[in-house]
Write an enzyme that holds these catalytic residues in place. Structure first.
Site, mmCIF file in Angstrom:
data_model
loop_
_atom_site.group_PDB
_atom_site.id
_atom_site.type_symbol
_atom_site.label_atom_id
_atom_site.label_comp_id
_atom_site.label_asym_id
_atom_site.label_seq_id
_atom_site.Cartn_x
_atom_site.Cartn_y
_atom_site.Cartn_z
ATOM 1 N N SER A 186 0.952 -1.363 0.017
ATOM 2 C CA SER A 186 -0.206 0.285 0.000
ATOM 3 C C SER A 186 1.137 1.410 -0.016
ATOM 4 C CB SER A 186 -1.032 -0.116 1.071
ATOM 5 O OG SER A 186 -1.970 0.616 0.521
ATOM 6 N N ASP A 240 -9.797 -3.248 -5.957
ATOM 7 C CA ASP A 240 -9.102 -2.737 -4.939
ATOM 8 C C ASP A 240 -10.380 -1.529 -4.365
ATOM 9 O OD1 ASP A 240 -7.836 -1.412 -2.613
ATOM 10 O OD2 ASP A 240 -5.935 -1.828 -3.799
ATOM 11 N N HIS A 261 -7.907 -5.100 -1.445
ATOM 12 C CA HIS A 261 -6.623 -3.987 -0.912
ATOM 13 C C HIS A 261 -5.875 -5.055 0.233
ATOM 14 C CE1 HIS A 261 -4.535 -0.568 -0.692
ATOM 15 N NE2 HIS A 261 -3.653 -0.459 0.623
#
Length: 366
Positions: A183, A311, A339
């Protein structure tokens, strides 16, 4: 074989269970999916600006959980939070780095993550079980101890990534270093790789998992729809605002407390604190300058960029395409995965697919 001019594209599916339909369900599966837990040994490194960073290490020969009689006085002090069991000792470096050519992975966590995050745990356990050294550096304020300065961390801090990489390379220069980021950590790593080009060539291979490479699109995706705003932004802001308010008490007059307290989205938080504190004009300037997507055409290290097309943190239309990326990049964009979770298996699911995917790329380039 010459390097291709543009990135390769892999659309092979992640076998997500049928009872987890959609990106939100697959992302929230992290709350109940199973994974093997691992403990680390922590090393604290002083930064040039008078702050510190905590690095959590694991590897063959490094015993994190010792019996009480083998523990030195103070070995567990300050480790009430996170997955570190004790502090690093001089002999531990010998246990880690006795042979050259050992594969090693440095893993950059995501927003408000740590070595205790489920994705970090599952990845670390997978590679540790296969004889790799694994280290997870914590961005400032994420290891359980407040950092010393008014600043924190952000999505495009290439200087911090460079310092973290240099720190582990100095500690163990003889191993084969790989890097991965999840991320926020993935975006920061990709931005660094694009900026450094040939200077990052000492890294064997890299991977970015669920990286929000278009921060403007990501921020708007998390801020505008009602569901993401309540599901994700509220969770992140709970800890982020508490940390910054604590800083405001230590640094009176430096932080706009009123704006911070009224921040209800990540965009408002970044506009009130992250952008001005780290030298950006406003949130749009911060998101634009720190997005890794424009730099993907300059990456020279073999790199896997994996994003699920469902996502919730990054719309599918904002994902990078092959023509935007260098030939050193492999884009893997399965339809499902959510995600940074990519859950598979029977109920309650597990997080084993992602580390296996990373392992395949690091070993074969595919």
């Amino acid at each position: 074989m010459p390097t291709p001019a543009v990135a390769r594209l892999d659309i092979a599916p992640c076998p997500v269970p049928r009872w987890l339909p959609g990106g939100h369900a697959q992302t929230l599966a992290t709350l109940f999916s199973s994974y093997h837990k691992i403990h680390f040994v922590r090393d604290r490194v002083e930064t040039p600006d008078g702050d510190f960073l905590d690095f959590d290490w694991s590897g063959p020969g490094l015993i994190a959980r010792r019996s009480l009689q083998d523990m030195q006085p103070g070995q567990s002090e300050g480790l009430q939070h996170g997955a570190a069991a004790r502090w690093m000792e001089i002999d531990d470096w010998t246990a880690l780095g006795t042979h050259s050519g050992i594969p090693a992975l440095i893993l950059f966590h995501g927003l408000e993550g740590s070595s205790a995050s489920p994705y970090a745990q599952s990845i670390a356990q997978y590679f540790r079980a296969r004889g790799w050294i694994v280290v997870i550096p914590h961005f400032r304020g994420c290891s359980g101890t407040p950092n010393r300065l008014a600043r924190a961390y952000h999505s495009g801090d290439s200087e911090e990534i460079d310092f973290m990489l240099a720190s582990v390379r100095t500690r163990l220069p003889q191993v084969m270093w790989h890097a991965a980021g999840v991320s926020l950590g993935g975006n920061a790593l990709l931005k660094y790789l694009g900026e450094q080009r040939q200077d990052a060539g000492w890294l064997t291979a890299c991977a970015a998992i669920s990286a929000p490479v278009d921060l403007v699109a990501s921020g708007r995706s998390l801020g505008r729809p009602l569901l993401p705003r309540h599901l994700y932004s509220r969770v992140f802001l709970k800890t982020m605002k508490a940390k910054v308010l604590e800083k405001a008490r230590r640094f009176p007059g430096v932080i706009d407390i009123l704006r911070l307290e009224h921040a209800h989205t990540l965009q408002e938080f970044d506009d009130a604190y992250t952008a001005p504190m780290h030298g950006f004009r406003d949130v749009l300037d911060y998101w634009t300058q720190c997005s890794a997507k424009p730099l993907l055409g300059q990456v020279t290290v073999p790199t896997l960029v994996i994003n699920a097309r469902n996502d919730p943190f990054l719309p599918a239309q904002a994902l990078p395409v092959a023509a935007e990326c260098a030939g050193s990049i492999l884009l893997h964009q399965p339809d499902d995965g959510g995600h940074a979770v990519f859950p598979t298996g029977n109920f309650p699911s597990h997080q084993g697919w992602l580390p296996q995917r990373l392992g395949t790329f690091f070993e074969t380039g595919l």
